[in-house]
Design a protein around this motif. Structure first.
Motif, PDB file in Angstrom:
ATOM      1  N   PRO A 226       0.835  -1.206   0.000  1.00 54.72           N
ATOM      2  CA  PRO A 226       0.000   0.000   0.000  1.00 54.72           C
ATOM      3  C   PRO A 226       0.868   1.254   0.000  1.00 54.72           C
ATOM      4  N   VAL A 227       0.342   2.316  -0.582  1.00 55.90           N
ATOM      5  CA  VAL A 227       1.107   3.552  -0.613  1.00 55.90           C
ATOM      6  C   VAL A 227       1.377   4.010   0.811  1.00 55.90           C
ATOM      7  N   PRO A 228       2.642   4.258   1.154  1.00 53.85           N
ATOM      8  CA  PRO A 228       2.975   4.654   2.527  1.00 53.85           C
ATOM      9  C   PRO A 228       2.468   6.049   2.853  1.00 53.85           C
ATOM     10  N   GLN A 229       2.435   6.348   4.127  1.00 51.70           N
ATOM     11  CA  GLN A 229       2.065   7.687   4.565  1.00 51.70           C
ATOM     12  C   GLN A 229       3.142   8.686   4.142  1.00 51.70           C
ATOM     13  N   VAL A 230       2.722   9.875   3.817  1.00 50.26           N
ATOM     14  CA  VAL A 230       3.629  10.976   3.449  1.00 50.26           C
ATOM     15  C   VAL A 230       4.604  10.528   2.355  1.00 50.26           C
ATOM     16  N   TYR A 231       4.104   9.870   1.363  1.00 47.75           N
ATOM     17  CA  TYR A 231       4.942   9.370   0.271  1.00 47.75           C
ATOM     18  C   TYR A 231       5.305  10.489  -0.688  1.00 47.75           C
ATOM     19  N   ASP A 232       6.584  10.655  -0.944  1.00 45.42           N
ATOM     20  CA  ASP A 232       7.083  11.657  -1.882  1.00 45.42           C
ATOM     21  C   ASP A 232       8.084  10.980  -2.810  1.00 45.42           C
ATOM     22  N   PRO A 233       7.663  10.644  -4.026  1.00 46.78           N
ATOM     23  CA  PRO A 233       8.556   9.904  -4.929  1.00 46.78           C
ATOM     24  C   PRO A 233       9.831  10.657  -5.280  1.00 46.78           C
ATOM     25  N   THR A 234       9.806  11.986  -5.201  1.00 48.24           N
ATOM     26  CA  THR A 234      11.003  12.739  -5.584  1.00 48.24           C
ATOM     27  C   THR A 234      12.176  12.474  -4.644  1.00 48.24           C
ATOM     28  N   TYR A 273      17.055  -9.799  -1.118  1.00 46.87           N
ATOM     29  CA  TYR A 273      17.919  -8.636  -1.171  1.00 46.87           C
ATOM     30  C   TYR A 273      17.835  -7.845   0.132  1.00 46.87           C
ATOM     31  N   MET A 274      18.984  -7.446   0.644  1.00 38.90           N
ATOM     32  CA  MET A 274      19.042  -6.487   1.743  1.00 38.90           C
ATOM     33  C   MET A 274      18.844  -5.096   1.163  1.00 38.90           C
ATOM     34  N   LEU A 275      17.861  -4.362   1.648  1.00 42.29           N
ATOM     35  CA  LEU A 275      17.634  -2.994   1.191  1.00 42.29           C
ATOM     36  C   LEU A 275      18.237  -2.033   2.209  1.00 42.29           C
ATOM     37  N   ASN A 276      19.438  -1.605   1.915  1.00 48.40           N
ATOM     38  CA  ASN A 276      20.202  -0.688   2.767  1.00 48.40           C
ATOM     39  C   ASN A 276      20.985   0.212   1.815  1.00 48.40           C
ATOM     40  N   TRP A 277      20.234   1.066   1.106  1.00 51.16           N
ATOM     41  CA  TRP A 277      20.806   1.805  -0.021  1.00 51.16           C
ATOM     42  C   TRP A 277      20.927   3.283   0.314  1.00 51.16           C
ATOM     43  N   PRO A 278      22.166   3.813   0.358  1.00 43.67           N
ATOM     44  CA  PRO A 278      22.366   5.190   0.806  1.00 43.67           C
ATOM     45  C   PRO A 278      22.098   6.265  -0.248  1.00 43.67           C
ATOM     46  N   VAL A 279      22.120   5.915  -1.525  1.00 45.95           N
ATOM     47  CA  VAL A 279      22.027   6.923  -2.590  1.00 45.95           C
ATOM     48  C   VAL A 279      20.554   7.214  -2.881  1.00 45.95           C
ATOM     49  N   HIS A 280      20.022   8.262  -2.286  1.00 48.76           N
ATOM     50  CA  HIS A 280      18.612   8.635  -2.461  1.00 48.76           C
ATOM     51  C   HIS A 280      17.693   7.439  -2.175  1.00 48.76           C
ATOM     52  N   GLY A 281      18.088   6.640  -1.191  1.00 50.63           N
ATOM     53  CA  GLY A 281      17.337   5.437  -0.866  1.00 50.63           C
ATOM     54  C   GLY A 281      16.703   5.516   0.507  1.00 50.63           C
ATOM     55  N   ARG A 304      11.111   4.195   9.183  1.00 50.04           N
ATOM     56  CA  ARG A 304      10.458   3.010   8.612  1.00 50.04           C
ATOM     57  C   ARG A 304       9.641   3.406   7.381  1.00 50.04           C
ATOM     58  N   ASN A 305       8.968   4.541   7.470  1.00 48.23           N
ATOM     59  CA  ASN A 305       8.162   5.011   6.349  1.00 48.23           C
ATOM     60  C   ASN A 305       9.035   5.398   5.161  1.00 48.23           C
ATOM     61  N   GLN A 306      10.246   5.907   5.441  1.00 53.20           N
ATOM     62  CA  GLN A 306      11.190   6.227   4.369  1.00 53.20           C
ATOM     63  C   GLN A 306      11.519   4.973   3.563  1.00 53.20           C
ATOM     64  N   THR A 307      11.701   3.873   4.256  1.00 50.88           N
ATOM     65  CA  THR A 307      12.021   2.610   3.586  1.00 50.88           C
ATOM     66  C   THR A 307      10.821   2.069   2.823  1.00 50.88           C
ATOM     67  N   LEU A 308       9.636   2.136   3.417  1.00 50.19           N
ATOM     68  CA  LEU A 308       8.436   1.687   2.705  1.00 50.19           C
ATOM     69  C   LEU A 308       8.217   2.515   1.449  1.00 50.19           C
ATOM     70  N   GLY A 309       8.492   3.810   1.543  1.00 48.12           N
ATOM     71  CA  GLY A 309       8.371   4.657   0.363  1.00 48.12           C
ATOM     72  C   GLY A 309       9.330   4.248  -0.734  1.00 48.12           C
ATOM     73  N   PHE A 310      10.544   3.867  -0.367  1.00 49.70           N
ATOM     74  CA  PHE A 310      11.522   3.436  -1.364  1.00 49.70           C
ATOM     75  C   PHE A 310      11.078   2.128  -2.020  1.00 49.70           C
ATOM     76  N   ILE A 311      10.539   1.232  -1.209  1.00 47.11           N
ATOM     77  CA  ILE A 311      10.034  -0.030  -1.767  1.00 47.11           C
ATOM     78  C   ILE A 311       8.887   0.238  -2.737  1.00 47.11           C
ATOM     79  N   TYR A 312       7.972   1.088  -2.345  1.00 49.95           N
ATOM     80  CA  TYR A 312       6.825   1.433  -3.211  1.00 49.95           C
ATOM     81  C   TYR A 312       7.318   2.084  -4.502  1.00 49.95           C
ATOM     82  N   PHE A 313       8.346   2.911  -4.404  1.00 47.77           N
ATOM     83  CA  PHE A 313       8.942   3.556  -5.580  1.00 47.77           C
ATOM     84  C   PHE A 313       9.544   2.509  -6.514  1.00 47.77           C
ATOM     85  N   LEU A 314      10.285   1.557  -5.953  1.00 47.23           N
ATOM     86  CA  LEU A 314      10.873   0.482  -6.765  1.00 47.23           C
ATOM     87  C   LEU A 314       9.786  -0.309  -7.480  1.00 47.23           C
TER      88      LEU A 314
END
Length: 633
Positions: A226-234, A273-281, A304-314
């Motif tokens: 589901p789309v995370p809270q406060v999701y900002d794809p940029t 995959y371990m998702l631990n990505w520092p470059v705009h991740g 946690r929401n930052q990571t969910l947003g990255f997953i949703y973006f992927l």
């Protein structure tokens, strides 16, 4: 009537919320089943002390498991102690010695496998009890000595554990801060740290990461969350070559970025995959150091929401909807705790700075080493909302951690491991990594058990006794990469190196730095003279040998000339050598187990180390202070 009922309910709830569990007593209390805490607790129990680990999650291993950072950084060539023991268990589980499934590391594994290894080890120790589900609440201190800790759980219940020795294995240094020990937090200026690289004193700490484990569920699968809270794809633009980007794009494609943390698994059909990505991740800046541990959970939701947003973006922007959260890892794919890169750093009896790491042999601290590392200095500051001073991180060789960095300046009853040891802000960028912390924890466990057995405080520990205990467990005290514990000369070289009689050569080599002993190289007279003079005042040394590669005969003469220093306290099991037998073929072959005896050929560094170690137990004869200075008994 309703008011009376409400009052009774409030009273009952209050009593339940602050219910006290019966206090527990133990010899060693480890606060936190983190990477360092797990190693400390297991080793303390193995060393004979009754030990309790109290952990807030349901997993053991911290960074390596509950935080889901299961691609390790560094120490691939340093096969030391519990770190190598852990890798051997991974090799056995996966049926291969090649765990380099992800390109970030040579050791990548599934968090649940790491957890199962640590728990199986813990279960084997009759002296060890692990208590899950309790957050550290406060330290118990009396007369400048910590005597235990109080914990709290999600129900509001409280648990008190009293102990003779407490080990602070928290990520953020919660125990020593609560106990009143002095500490550092954030960046430092050069006037304070003594490091030319340091810039400005502030409270900026490194970004943390709420990691996740992803799984490829196969073509056609749709695991979009589901789309995370406060999701900002940029926020995730430029994270891979395939992502939208209004600046400089990252050069690797999305699949290559995922392969960064690809995990070893026995399931050949479904990659993880371990998702631990520092470059705009999924790095995130969050400073919750001053908060109570249980109160941090609400703030952690942002990371946690930052990571969910990255997953949703992927999944939605980059087309990887078949890759979703691994339901069989940690908390349905999401880490149970953040990957903290930095917190408080205790002010210890000694303090390791980047100067000690860059040029260890200019100081004495290296002589007190109890753990080793080889990773470069690496700080994450990409998500700080402000100006971060531009610090140029120096190139470094491999290094060791001094024992005194685990002991607070004045507070008794406490040993620190994990990331809170006494180091500078810059040095923390390499001492914080998983293998180093695992080994530091193992040393802390040995130290705690020694305190119990000898009825002493950590500051009164004999450095050499701890180092010998570590060597007995195949733990490196010197970071020499070219001689491993399978070599019969390994312990002799480690001891000779820790005495400074023969020094290594450090080199900065990309992401895996080195210090070489060069065991087969010839011994040059000047270097041996320097090593002798660094330990003894009245050395006799023929200057004609300074610029010469020493022969076995030369070495014999030097050792005989200085026998009053080198052999003044001989072990009873090894009688003092007679000069006529000092270097003869029978002794060389049968006692030293060396080969090619010829007085006229050059003697190698390994051979000299073996000879010195055979006839003298320097660790008993010449004790060290915590600062690395030689003491007399």
């Amino acid at each position: 009537m309703h008011k009376i009922f409400l009052f009774i309910c409030i009273v009952c709830f209050t009593q339940q919320a602050f219910a006290q569990i019966k206090p527990i007593n133990t010899q060693v209390l480890v606060v936190g089943g983190t990477t360092g805490g797990t190693a400390a607790g297991i080793q303390s129990a193995r060393s004979g002390a009754a030990t309790i680990i109290v952990e807030q999650t349901h997993m053991l291993g911290g960074m390596l498991t509950a935080a889901a950072v299961s691609c390790t950084d560094g120490n691939d060539g340093l096969k030391s102690g519990i770190w190598q023991e852990f890798r051997e268990a991974l090799y056995l589980h996966y049926g291969t010695r090649n765990l380099a499934s992800g390109w970030v590391s040579n050791t990548c594994f599934e968090p649940h496998v790491g957890d199962s290894i640590f728990k199986s080890w813990a279960a084997q120790e009759k002296n060890l009890q692990v208590i899950y589900g309790w957050y550290f609440n406060k330290a118990i201190v009396a007369n400048n000595k910590i005597t235990g800790a109080q914990f709290i759980n999600a129900k509001g219940e409280k648990l008190t554990v009293r102990a003779t020795i407490v080990i602070d294995a928290t990520d953020l240094g919660d125990v020593f801060a609560s106990a009143g020990a002095a500490f550092d937090l954030g960046m430092e200026d050069s006037a304070y740290s003594g490091e030319s690289e340091a810039r400005v004193k502030n409270d900026i700490i490194q970004d943390l990461t709420w990691a996740a484990v992803l799984k490829d569920y196969g073509p056609g699968a749709n695991k979009t969350i589901p789309v995370p809270q406060v999701y900002d794809p940029t926020q995730y633009y430029c994270s891979t070559k395939d992502a939208p980007c209004n600046a400089k794009a990252y050069p690797l494609g999305t699949q290559q970025v995922l392969n960064y943390g690809k995990l070893t698994t026995t399931d050949t059909m479904h990659a993880k995959y371990m998702l631990n990505w520092p470059v705009h991740g999924n790095d995130y800046y969050l400073n919750v150091v001053a908060m109570k541990p249980i109160k941090r959970e609400a703030e952690y939701l942002k990371a946690r929401n930052q990571t969910l947003g990255f997953i949703y973006f992927l999944q939605t922007q980059l087309g990887f909807k078949n890759i979703g959260l691994a339901e069989d890892e940690v908390n349905n794919g999401i880490a149970l705790m953040p990957y903290h890169r930095e917190g408080r750093r205790v002010k210890g009896v000694v303090r390791l700075t980047i100067n000690h790491i860059k040029t260890p042999f200019n100081y004495d601290l290296y002589k007190t080493g109890i753990a080793v590392g080889d990773y470069p200095v690496d700080h994450h500051h990409g998500k700080y909302n402000g100006i971060v001073p531009d610090i140029v991180f120096p190139q470094v060789p491999s290094f060791n951690i001094p024992l005194g960095a685990l002991i607070p300046q004045t507070l008794d009853g406490l040993i620190v491991c994990d990331k809170g040891i006494s180091v500078s802000n810059i040095a923390n960028g390499t001492t914080r990594l998983q293998p180093v912390v695992l080994l530091t924890g193992q040393a802390a466990g040995i130290m705690a058990a020694e305190c119990i057995q000898q009825k002493i405080q950590p500051r009164n520990i004999e450095v050499r006794k701890i180092q010998q205990a570590l060597l007995d467990l195949n733990c490196y005290i010197m970071p020499y990469c070219d001689v491993d514990p399978t070599d019969p000369a390994w312990e002799a070289i480690q001891k000779t190196g820790a005495m400074g009689l023969l020094k290594g050569v450090g080199k900065s080599i990309d992401w895996e730095n080195k210090t070489y002993f060069y065991p087969d190289s010839a011994v040059v007279g000047e270097e041996f003279s320097i090593g002798l003079h660094s330990n003894f005042d009245s050395v006799v040394f023929d200057k004609n040998l300074f610029n010469k590669q020493l022969t076995i005969d030369d070495a014999k003469d030097i050792l005989l000339d200085n026998s009053h220093l080198l052999f003044n306290k001989i072990e009873s099991s090894r009688p003092a050598p007679k000069p006529s037998l000092f270097f003869d073929a029978r002794f060389w072959y049968e006692k030293l187990h060396l080969s090619n005896f010829d007085l006229n050929r050059t003697i190698s560094r390994k051979e000299l180390a073996v000879f010195l170690n055979y006839y003298q137990d320097y660790f008993k004869t010449y004790p060290l202070s915590l600062k690395g200075e030689m003491m007399t008994k």
